[in-house]
Design a protein around this motif. Structure first.
Motif, PDB file in Angstrom:
ATOM      1  N   ASN A  77       0.840  -1.199   0.000  1.00  0.00           N
ATOM      2  CA  ASN A  77       0.000   0.000   0.000  1.00  0.00           C
ATOM      3  C   ASN A  77       0.875   1.250   0.000  1.00  0.00           C
ATOM      4  OD1 ASN A  77      -3.015  -0.864   0.476  1.00  0.00           O
ATOM      5  ND2 ASN A  77      -1.771  -2.183   1.777  1.00  0.00           N
ATOM      6  N   GLY A  78       1.761   1.324  -0.974  1.00  0.00           N
ATOM      7  CA  GLY A  78       2.679   2.455  -1.071  1.00  0.00           C
ATOM      8  C   GLY A  78       3.995   2.182  -0.370  1.00  0.00           C
ATOM      9  N   THR A  79       4.980   3.008  -0.671  1.00  0.00           N
ATOM     10  CA  THR A  79       6.308   2.909  -0.057  1.00  0.00           C
ATOM     11  C   THR A  79       6.499   4.118   0.845  1.00  0.00           C
ATOM     12  OG1 THR A  79       7.233   1.683  -1.930  1.00  0.00           O
ATOM     13  CG2 THR A  79       8.789   2.892  -0.545  1.00  0.00           C
ATOM     14  N   HIS A  80       6.859   3.864   2.109  1.00  0.00           N
ATOM     15  CA  HIS A  80       6.908   4.923   3.110  1.00  0.00           C
ATOM     16  C   HIS A  80       8.256   4.917   3.831  1.00  0.00           C
ATOM     17  CE1 HIS A  80       2.586   5.132   2.453  1.00  0.00           C
ATOM     18  NE2 HIS A  80       2.539   3.823   2.661  1.00  0.00           N
ATOM     19  N   GLY A  81       8.786   6.112   4.097  1.00  0.00           N
ATOM     20  CA  GLY A  81      10.086   6.241   4.735  1.00  0.00           C
ATOM     21  C   GLY A  81      10.000   6.914   6.095  1.00  0.00           C
ATOM     22  N   PHE A  82      10.797   6.399   7.028  1.00  0.00           N
ATOM     23  CA  PHE A  82      10.812   6.893   8.410  1.00  0.00           C
ATOM     24  C   PHE A  82      12.251   7.202   8.801  1.00  0.00           C
ATOM     25  CE2 PHE A  82       7.233   4.235   7.685  1.00  0.00           C
ATOM     26  CZ  PHE A  82       6.183   4.784   8.398  1.00  0.00           C
ATOM     27  N   THR A  83      12.478   8.379   9.331  1.00  0.00           N
ATOM     28  CA  THR A  83      13.822   8.806   9.727  1.00  0.00           C
ATOM     29  C   THR A  83      14.001   8.656  11.233  1.00  0.00           C
ATOM     30  OG1 THR A  83      13.938  10.365   7.882  1.00  0.00           O
ATOM     31  CG2 THR A  83      15.458  10.723   9.706  1.00  0.00           C
ATOM     32  N   PHE A  84      15.148   8.129  11.624  1.00  0.00           N
ATOM     33  CA  PHE A  84      15.437   7.863  13.027  1.00  0.00           C
ATOM     34  C   PHE A  84      15.914   9.132  13.724  1.00  0.00           C
ATOM     35  CE2 PHE A  84      18.473   6.146  16.320  1.00  0.00           C
ATOM     36  CZ  PHE A  84      17.494   5.611  17.145  1.00  0.00           C
ATOM     37  N   ASP A  85      15.269   9.442  14.851  1.00  0.00           N
ATOM     38  CA  ASP A  85      15.692  10.548  15.709  1.00  0.00           C
ATOM     39  C   ASP A  85      16.455   9.954  16.881  1.00  0.00           C
ATOM     40  OD1 ASP A  85      15.956  12.552  17.632  1.00  0.00           O
ATOM     41  OD2 ASP A  85      14.035  13.482  17.127  1.00  0.00           O
ATOM     42  N   PRO A  86      17.800  10.039  16.892  1.00  0.00           N
ATOM     43  CA  PRO A  86      18.579   9.388  17.949  1.00  0.00           C
ATOM     44  C   PRO A  86      18.355  10.008  19.325  1.00  0.00           C
ATOM     45  CG  PRO A  86      19.997  10.747  16.558  1.00  0.00           C
ATOM     46  CD  PRO A  86      18.661  10.709  15.898  1.00  0.00           C
ATOM     47  N   GLY A  87      17.941  11.271  19.374  1.00  0.00           N
ATOM     48  CA  GLY A  87      17.691  11.908  20.661  1.00  0.00           C
ATOM     49  C   GLY A  87      16.494  11.313  21.368  1.00  0.00           C
TER      50      GLY A  87
END
Length: 335
Positions: free
Chosen positions: A178-188
């Motif tokens: 159902n689509g391609t989705h990106g998630f960015t890691f917040d190390p804080g």
């Protein structure tokens, strides 16, 4: 200010797309998220922890393993096994698949195929690497030991696929059809946040990614495609730009965001291609198609290939539809 959606929240919000999964798929993706955070931490401290360099052994393909290859492989296996949602796992680093037949796995419906650390030869020079994963529903009866047939499924049977990219930022990109989705890691904060919803390939791009050092070994059709990309044609926005990192995850990610095509053809040094159909080609193809791109073996849709062995290799062309179709045309004209 509006807060970004976390990966966990996004998975729960989209649980409705998988009424048959009963939370299993969500748990699996959460396990991959956790293992990815652990691998990311090890990569970031690799030089200080003396875990760079070679491990002094080879994987099943006869390739030298980096120390982080082994570490990443162990982390993903142990984390996925602990959840009890899978009945088996196959890794690019292992000769055979693993059977999980403890009590908590007896009703598991899924198998995972994984490339724990794609592009690991780049680690010692601080270039982007990644993890690639693919998830299938088993086809053998639930409650029985997993079989090779559970892993040798065509890519069209995938229920989820994705990658983690460990670069200037760490991202998890996945699709469940159902689509391609990106998630960015917040190390804080220690969480992945939705940063790239509904990622899309452009219809056409201006980047081509291939190891041109192997040019002499390429099929004639690929040689002609490369020359075509290098010709001056203002109406068709040529020449293209050549960009090649040597990490499939990194090259694929850049081309999806900026518009381009990735090529790894057959050749005399790689008569069947170099990339692994199950661990690399199929999951990336699923992501590309869900982002509006195309993935081919040069003559047809790569996700429709029926695999015959666990570590089968295949030629791979993936990215913007116009350029993938152009590659197919050149190959067909020069057979």
């Amino acid at each position: 200010m509006e807060r970004h959606t976390t990966l966990g929240e996004f998975i729960i919000q989209n649980q409705k797309d998988f009424p048959y999964a009963k939370g299993e798929l969500s748990s699996l993706l959460s396990a991959i998220r956790l293992a990815g955070k652990m691998v990311n931490q090890e990569i970031n401290k690799a030089g200080l922890a003396e875990i760079r360099g070679k491990a002094g052994q080879e994987n099943v393909q006869g390739e030298s393993q980096a120390k982080l290859d082994v570490l990443a492989n162990d982390m993903f296996i142990s984390t996925l096994k602990d959840r009890g949602e899978i009945c088996g796992l196959a890794s690019e680093e292992l000769e055979d698949f693993l059977v999980f037949n403890e009590e908590k796995h007896k009703n598991a419906n899924y198998v995972v195929l994984i490339d724990p650390l794609d592009g690991s030869s780049n680690i010692d020079v601080d270039i982007t690497v990644g993890t690639i994963f693919s998830i299938y529903r088993r086809i053998s009866p639930v409650g029985t030991p997993v079989t090779i047939e559970d892993f040798l499924q065509p890519g069209i049977n995938q229920v989820a696929a994705g990658y983690l990219i460990y670069g200037t930022s760490t991202m998890l990109v996945y699709t469940t059809g159902n689509g391609t989705h990106g998630f960015t890691f917040d190390p804080g904060i220690g969480s992945f946040f939705l940063s790239h919803p509904n990622m899309k390939h452009a219809e056409s791009g201006r980047i081509y990614s291939i190891n041109e050092g192997n040019y002499v070994h390429f099929p004639q059709g690929i040689k002609k495609f490369i020359r075509w990309t290098q010709e001056l044609n203002e109406e068709e926005n040529r020449p293209f730009t050549s960009r090649y990192i040597g990490s499939l995850v990194a090259d694929f990610h850049r081309n999806m965001l900026l518009g381009g095509v990735y090529l790894y053809p057959t050749g005399t040094t790689s008569p069947k291609g170099k990339l692994r159909l199950l661990y690399e080609c199929n999951p990336m193809a699923f992501l590309a198609e869900q982002a509006g791109g195309k993935a081919s073996d040069g003559y047809g849709r790569i996700m429709e290939r029926i695999p015959n062995e666990l570590h089968e290799r295949a030629p791979f062309y993936c990215g913007c539809t116009t350029e993938v179709e152009k590659i197919e045309w050149f190959l067909e004209q020069n057979d």
